[in-house]
Design a protein around this motif. Structure first.
Motif, short mmCIF file in Angstrom:
data_model
loop_
_atom_site.label_atom_id
_atom_site.label_comp_id
_atom_site.label_asym_id
_atom_site.label_seq_id
_atom_site.Cartn_x
_atom_site.Cartn_y
_atom_site.Cartn_z
N LEU A 85 0.83 -1.19 0.00
CA LEU A 85 0.00 0.00 0.00
C LEU A 85 0.87 1.25 0.00
O LEU A 85 1.83 1.35 0.76
CB LEU A 85 -0.90 0.01 1.24
CG LEU A 85 -1.97 1.11 1.30
CD1 LEU A 85 -3.07 0.83 0.30
CD2 LEU A 85 -2.54 1.21 2.71
N VAL A 86 0.51 2.20 -0.87
CA VAL A 86 1.14 3.52 -0.87
C VAL A 86 0.13 4.50 -0.30
O VAL A 86 -0.97 4.65 -0.84
CB VAL A 86 1.53 3.95 -2.30
CG1 VAL A 86 2.20 5.32 -2.27
CG2 VAL A 86 2.45 2.93 -2.95
N GLU A 87 0.46 5.13 0.80
CA GLU A 87 -0.46 6.06 1.46
C GLU A 87 0.14 7.45 1.47
O GLU A 87 1.27 7.65 1.94
CB GLU A 87 -0.75 5.58 2.88
CG GLU A 87 -1.88 6.37 3.55
CD GLU A 87 -2.29 5.70 4.85
OE1 GLU A 87 -1.54 5.84 5.83
OE2 GLU A 87 -3.35 5.06 4.86
N ASN A 88 -0.60 8.41 0.96
CA ASN A 88 -0.12 9.78 0.89
C ASN A 88 -0.58 10.55 2.13
O ASN A 88 -1.72 11.00 2.21
CB ASN A 88 -0.65 10.46 -0.38
CG ASN A 88 -0.13 11.88 -0.52
OD1 ASN A 88 0.69 12.35 0.27
ND2 ASN A 88 -0.60 12.58 -1.55
N GLN A 89 0.33 10.72 3.07
CA GLN A 89 0.02 11.51 4.25
C GLN A 89 0.80 12.83 4.23
O GLN A 89 1.05 13.44 5.27
CB GLN A 89 0.33 10.70 5.52
CG GLN A 89 -0.62 9.53 5.69
CD GLN A 89 -0.54 8.89 7.06
OE1 GLN A 89 0.19 9.35 7.93
NE2 GLN A 89 -1.30 7.83 7.26
N THR A 90 1.15 13.27 3.04
CA THR A 90 1.77 14.58 2.87
C THR A 90 0.68 15.59 2.52
O THR A 90 -0.50 15.25 2.39
CB THR A 90 2.82 14.55 1.74
OG1 THR A 90 2.16 14.51 0.46
CG2 THR A 90 3.72 13.33 1.86
N PHE A 91 1.10 16.84 2.32
CA PHE A 91 0.16 17.89 1.90
C PHE A 91 0.21 18.10 0.39
O PHE A 91 -0.41 19.02 -0.13
CB PHE A 91 0.48 19.20 2.62
CG PHE A 91 0.28 19.13 4.11
CD1 PHE A 91 -0.99 19.09 4.65
CD2 PHE A 91 1.37 19.08 4.96
CE1 PHE A 91 -1.18 19.02 6.02
CE2 PHE A 91 1.20 19.00 6.34
CZ PHE A 91 -0.08 18.97 6.87
N TYR A 92 0.97 17.25 -0.30
CA TYR A 92 1.15 17.39 -1.74
C TYR A 92 0.47 16.25 -2.49
O TYR A 92 0.50 15.11 -2.03
CB TYR A 92 2.64 17.36 -2.11
CG TYR A 92 3.48 18.45 -1.51
CD1 TYR A 92 3.73 19.62 -2.22
CD2 TYR A 92 4.04 18.31 -0.24
CE1 TYR A 92 4.53 20.62 -1.68
CE2 TYR A 92 4.82 19.32 0.31
CZ TYR A 92 5.07 20.48 -0.41
OH TYR A 92 5.84 21.47 0.13
N PRO A 93 -0.10 16.52 -3.66
CA PRO A 93 -0.51 15.41 -4.53
C PRO A 93 0.74 14.65 -4.97
O PRO A 93 1.76 15.26 -5.28
CB PRO A 93 -1.19 16.10 -5.72
CG PRO A 93 -1.48 17.49 -5.26
CD PRO A 93 -0.44 17.84 -4.25
N TYR A 124 10.01 18.72 -8.33
CA TYR A 124 10.76 17.54 -7.93
C TYR A 124 10.77 16.51 -9.05
O TYR A 124 9.87 16.47 -9.89
CB TYR A 124 10.18 16.93 -6.66
CG TYR A 124 10.32 17.79 -5.44
CD1 TYR A 124 11.49 17.79 -4.68
CD2 TYR A 124 9.29 18.64 -5.04
CE1 TYR A 124 11.63 18.59 -3.55
CE2 TYR A 124 9.42 19.45 -3.91
CZ TYR A 124 10.60 19.42 -3.18
OH TYR A 124 10.73 20.22 -2.07
N ARG A 125 11.79 15.65 -9.02
CA ARG A 125 11.91 14.59 -10.02
C ARG A 125 11.59 13.24 -9.39
O ARG A 125 11.46 13.10 -8.18
CB ARG A 125 13.33 14.58 -10.61
CG ARG A 125 13.70 15.89 -11.29
CD ARG A 125 14.94 15.72 -12.18
NE ARG A 125 16.12 15.29 -11.44
CZ ARG A 125 16.97 16.13 -10.86
NH1 ARG A 125 16.77 17.44 -10.94
NH2 ARG A 125 18.04 15.67 -10.21
N PRO A 177 6.45 14.06 -5.93
CA PRO A 177 5.38 15.03 -5.74
C PRO A 177 4.89 15.53 -7.10
O PRO A 177 5.58 15.36 -8.11
CB PRO A 177 6.05 16.15 -4.94
CG PRO A 177 7.25 15.52 -4.32
CD PRO A 177 7.70 14.47 -5.29
N ASP A 178 3.72 16.11 -7.13
CA ASP A 178 3.19 16.64 -8.38
C ASP A 178 4.26 17.45 -9.12
O ASP A 178 5.03 18.20 -8.51
CB ASP A 178 1.97 17.53 -8.09
CG ASP A 178 1.24 17.94 -9.36
OD1 ASP A 178 1.64 18.95 -9.96
OD2 ASP A 178 0.28 17.24 -9.74
#
Length: 239
Positions: free
Chosen positions: A138-146, A192-193, A186-187
């Motif tokens: 599972l990849v879970e995005n708990q950042t503030f970025y898409p 970012y790369r 990140p988006d």
């Protein structure tokens, strides 16, 4: 077993007991909801006839990312078992839905070095039990970025691309866990790369990884992710 969670979460395997049955929804209220996040279509059918299989006319097809309503006919049928088939693997019997928890099942035949696994997550929302079927990666995005998630093959060629909104997650298709590698960034608008491709073997071997996405401006710090794996020492492929 080996299961992997990316970002700031990890799942725990609770066990394999429980009474079982998934029955086709009828009436206006269905106390169960089945969510398919395996990456493949799956089939569910009642175990009232052990000779039946996923090709039987009573088997219900649930496509990937589809959610369907289910209910028990009566208390007597709740004591029966249900079958689940995720092609190309053999059918599973005894899917636990009677209580909240996370339950893991080995899929046969084994296709790769590590056994493919199905995770069954049972949760309750508004008195309805949500039965989510997915891989253990599972990849879970708990950042503030898409975030952008890319699956690549062994040569590095992109297989699929998807965005994960903040607070959302993405379960790798079961067959992709060992066949593909994953890349994150990140988006693109944030400069970012892509990070280096992450192999399942790397996570199993190292248990914990810090993943960096370099910025186009070399004076900027990279964007970092944390990844880790939990493995079962009794699993021959992950000792």
């Amino acid at each position: 077993t080996a299961f992997v969670e990316l970002a700031v979460t990890s799942a725990n395997v609770w066990g394999k007991d429980g009474q079982v049955l998934l029955q086709k929804a009828r009436g206006s209220f269905a106390p169960y909801r089945i969510r398919n996040r395996t990456g493949s279509p799956l089939f569910v059918w009642s175990d009232d006839d052990a000779s039946r299989d996923s090709k039987d006319t009573s088997a219900i097809k649930v496509t990937n990312d589809q959610t369907i309503d289910w209910r028990f006919d009566d208390w007597k049928t709740m004591l029966e078992a249900s079958n689940l088939c995720v092609p190309p693997w053999e059918a599973l019997r005894g899917i636990p839905v009677d209580r909240e928890g996370e339950f893991t099942f080995s899929l046969r035949p084994r296709m790769e070095k590590y056994a493919d696994r199905l995770l069954c997550v049972v949760s309750v929302e508004d008195n309805v039990k949500i039965v989510t079927l997915r891989s253990m990666y599972l990849v879970e995005n708990q950042t503030f970025y898409p975030l952008e998630r890319m699956l690549v093959d062994h040569t590095g060629h992109p297989v699929s691309l998807e965005k994960i909104a903040p607070g959302q997650d993405y379960a790798l298709p079961i067959e992709a866990v060992t066949q593909n590698r994953i890349r994150l960034q990140p988006d693109q608008g944030f400069g970012y790369r892509w990070c280096s491709s992450i192999r399942f073997d790397d996570l199993i071997t190292k248990k914990s990884l810090t993943i960096g996405c370099p910025h186009n401006d070399q004076q900027e710090a990279p964007f970092r992710f944390q990844a880790w794996a939990q493995s079962d020492s009794n699993e021959p492929g992950t000792r």
